[in-house]
Design an enzyme around this catalytic site. Structure first.
Site, PDB file in Angstrom:
ATOM      1  CG  HIS A   5      -2.510  -1.388   0.959  1.00  0.00           C
ATOM      2  ND1 HIS A   5      -2.304  -1.974   2.170  1.00  0.00           N
ATOM      3  CD2 HIS A   5      -1.879  -1.872  -0.049  1.00  0.00           C
ATOM      4  CE1 HIS A   5      -3.667  -2.664   1.736  1.00  0.00           C
ATOM      5  NE2 HIS A   5      -3.487  -3.187   0.881  1.00  0.00           N
ATOM      6  CB  CYS A  61      11.417  15.242 -16.390  1.00  0.00           C
ATOM      7  SG  CYS A  61      10.569  14.297 -15.430  1.00  0.00           S
ATOM      8  CG  ASN A  92      -5.411  -9.788  14.469  1.00  0.00           C
ATOM      9  OD1 ASN A  92      -4.608  -8.944  14.483  1.00  0.00           O
ATOM     10  ND2 ASN A  92      -6.273  -9.270  14.913  1.00  0.00           N
ATOM     11  CB  CYS A 152       3.113  -7.785  17.184  1.00  0.00           C
ATOM     12  SG  CYS A 152       1.307  -8.072  16.341  1.00  0.00           S
TER      13      CYS A 152
END
Length: 407
Positions: free
Chosen positions: A191, A232, A301, A319
């Site tokens: 993402h 550019c 989780n 975690c």
């Protein structure tokens, strides 16, 4: 002689009458639902004969309300955070450690849950972004440049260094995997990365890593950062993939690396992800294989995920707590994040002199460098009004504000 009625007037009258009848019917239905709902809330033993008769007379409405309540209860249970007790957690981590040691090609999928220890809210937790928005609460844009890699980020980097993890697929845009020292070839940021802006006019696409969040002025379908390519002159854009968008950039998304890693994987470890988005990517789950040939799935989780039933092991724990125990089981020391050695400093491209005041986000830097940056930015940057928007929080509106007409 009686005049004939005007067909147009008659038609309008009928439409009005029909609309009125629909409104009255909807109001009647709402009253009935409220009435039946009040009766259902009472224990059966406390219901009067009249209330029991209401349920018998409107059985379909009662059944529908019961089905709705069941769905609400299921959803509520899925949103609840569950914690394994200390002994169970240690037992499960031992099983995970054995799987990590035996794996030939371990791939890790990470979500927002691994960054909550860095004071970055998740999305679907009790205080998550989407949870708050569903409750009608507003979420303000945040500057997350102060966040640093968590213990979990550092453990993942160390396990990769020890050749126990082959690839990391992340949904997070916070750039913390990169800043932990994880090599870019071993990372797919599906993402995007809030520190990276690119020039798509150049071929190949030219990348600019910055020391600040480049998404200050960007949002859904509006990716221009306001800066220009030094080669550019083309407009630079962020790399964020918002909900409803399809990521097409080769880097930092690295879909090729993610799909190749998934194809080789024999074990997949999911850390801090609800998997509600990742489940939609079949290439990450080897769904073209028979069930017995797919990678073994391990999930860490606190909440329910749609892949729980397919997991070999589900660990309900934070975690950082799980990874700390895992590293103890594997007898591997956890490295400490050193801000002075943050890889982003060597990867970053400096702004041109005319671009110094092109943002108001805080710069990631050591104390000495930060003082120099603040001095160079001048008073204009200090007085500038922060622009809402970016990958996190509500984002900026789709349309630009129209200029007021001159009086």
């Amino acid at each position: 002689m009686q005049e004939e009625a005007d067909p147009g007037v008659s038609s309008r009258t009928e439409k009005k009458a029909l609309e009125k009848a629909k409104i009255l019917q909807r109001e009647s239905d709402r009253k009935l639902v409220r009435l039946v709902g009040r009766v259902l809330k009472k224990p059966e033993a406390e219901r009067s004969q009249e209330e029991a008769a209401v349920l018998l007379l409107h059985g379909e409405t009662a059944e529908e309300l019961c089905r709705r309540q069941v769905r609400r209860n299921v959803l509520k249970r899925k949103q609840e955070e569950v914690y394994d007790d200390e002994d169970e957690l240690k037992s499960k981590v031992k099983q995970l450690a054995a799987a990590v040691e035996q794996a030939k090609h371990l791939v890790v999928y990470t979500g927002a849950g691994i960054s909550t220890a860095a004071s970055i809210p998740d999305y679907r937790g009790p205080n998550g972004v989407w949870t708050q928005l569903q409750k009608g609460r507003t979420i303000s844009s945040s500057d997350l440049s102060k966040a640093e890699p968590t213990l979990t980020h550092m453990c993942i980097r160390m396990l990769h260094k020890e050749n126990l993890i082959r690839h990391v697929v992340s949904q997070n845009c916070d750039g913390l995997h990169l800043r932990s020292g994880l090599p870019r070839h071993a990372l797919s940021e599906l993402h995007g990365n809030m520190f990276i802006e690119v020039c798509t006019s150049c071929s190949p696409v030219r990348e600019y890593v910055r020391l600040f969040d480049v998404t200050e002025r960007t949002s859904l379908h509006r990716h221009g950062t306001g800066r220009r390519c030094s080669h550019c002159g083309g407009e630079l854009r962020d790399t964020i993939v918002h909900f409803g968008e399809r990521g097409t950039l080769e880097q930092p998304l690295n879909w090729k690396g993610a799909s190749e890693a998934a194809e080789k994987a024999d074990v997949i470890l999911c850390l801090g992800s609800s998997l509600k988005v990742l489940k939609k990517y079949p290439c990450l789950w080897c769904m073209n294989r028979r069930g017995s040939k797919r990678p073994k799935l391990y999930i860490v989780n606190l909440q329910w995920t749609p892949k729980d039933d397919l997991a070999v092991l589900k660990i309900h724990g934070k975690c950082d707590d799980v990874m700390r125990l895992l590293m103890e089981e594997l007898n591997i020391q956890i490295p400490v994040f050193d801000r002075a050695k943050d890889p982003i400093f060597t990867l970053a491209t400096s702004l041109l002199q005319e671009e110094v005041n092109s943002h108001t986000r805080e710069v990631v830097a050591s104390l000495d460098v930060q003082e120099v940056c603040l001095a160079a930015s001048g008073e204009q940057a200090e007085e500038a009004t922060a622009v809402l928007g970016g990958w996190f929080g509500r984002g900026q509106g789709k349309g630009r504000k129209k200029k007021k007409k001159a009086a």
